[in-house]
Design a protein around this motif. Structure first.
Motif, PDB file in Angstrom:
ATOM      1  N   TYR A   1      11.230   1.684  -6.680  1.00  0.00           N
ATOM      2  CA  TYR A   1      10.481   2.457  -5.915  1.00  0.00           C
ATOM      3  C   TYR A   1      10.414   4.082  -6.117  1.00  0.00           C
ATOM      4  O   TYR A   1       9.706   4.925  -5.994  1.00  0.00           O
TER       5      TYR A   1
ATOM      6  N   ARG B   1       4.879   0.379  -0.480  1.00  0.00           N
ATOM      7  CA  ARG B   1       4.093  -0.844  -0.831  1.00  0.00           C
ATOM      8  C   ARG B   1       2.831  -0.688  -0.214  1.00  0.00           C
ATOM      9  O   ARG B   1       1.951  -1.061  -0.762  1.00  0.00           O
TER      10      ARG B   1
ATOM     11  N   ILE C   1       4.631  -1.543  -8.492  1.00  0.00           N
ATOM     12  CA  ILE C   1       5.283  -1.459  -7.221  1.00  0.00           C
ATOM     13  C   ILE C   1       4.951  -2.876  -6.573  1.00  0.00           C
ATOM     14  O   ILE C   1       6.027  -3.280  -5.718  1.00  0.00           O
TER      15      ILE C   1
END
Length: 151
Positions: A70, A140, A63
């Motif tokens: 995602y 993230r 990621i």
């Protein structure tokens, strides 16, 4: 007490001791086998947990380096975290994985996706990409935290 009765009692005592000794040896073997089985099972679970944690770290790294979609990563991480530490899915920043999973739950995957009408799949993909975009920063951040989380 007559001598013959003494010998009979001694013989009965020796027989009882022998039977008890056989019982103790058998029980010891059963316990030893059970302990070995339990240790083997614990080693298997430890190895499995280690493998899952490694997969989680690799997904988090993927990621961070934008090597995976995602949505796909969130679905996989959610499933793996449920096996290792399900309580993480309720705490920030990790709860984003559960949120995205919940929003994508209705979408077909694998063979069901192949059998679904292509126009409908495009519509679902558009929805999926919108979800990814909306949660991108949180994903993230959660991935970075997951990679450094002490499991």
């Amino acid at each position: 007490m007559p001598q013959w009765l003494q010998w009979v009692l001694i013989a009965a005592g020796l027989i009882a001791i022998s039977l008890l000794l056989v019982f103790i040896v058998r029980q010891f073997k059963v316990l030893k086998t059970e302990r070995a089985r339990r240790e083997k099972q614990m080693a298997f679970h430890a190895e499995r947990r280690s493998s899952i944690v490694e997969s989680l770290r690799l997904l988090a790294l993927a990621i961070e380096e934008d090597q995976v979609e995602y949505s796909e990563a969130c679905l996989r991480i959610n499933g793996l975290l449920e096996l290792v530490e399900p309580e993480l899915l309720t705490r920030p920043p990790y709860n984003v994985f559960a949120q995205v999973h919940e929003q994508l739950r209705h979408m077909p995957t694998h063979k069901a996706r192949e059998e679904t009408d292509k126009r409908f799949i495009r519509k679902l993909d558009k929805e999926r990409f919108a979800i990814e975009t909306r949660h991108a920063e949180a994903i993230r951040q959660a991935a970075a935290a997951l990679r450094h989380h002490p499991f």
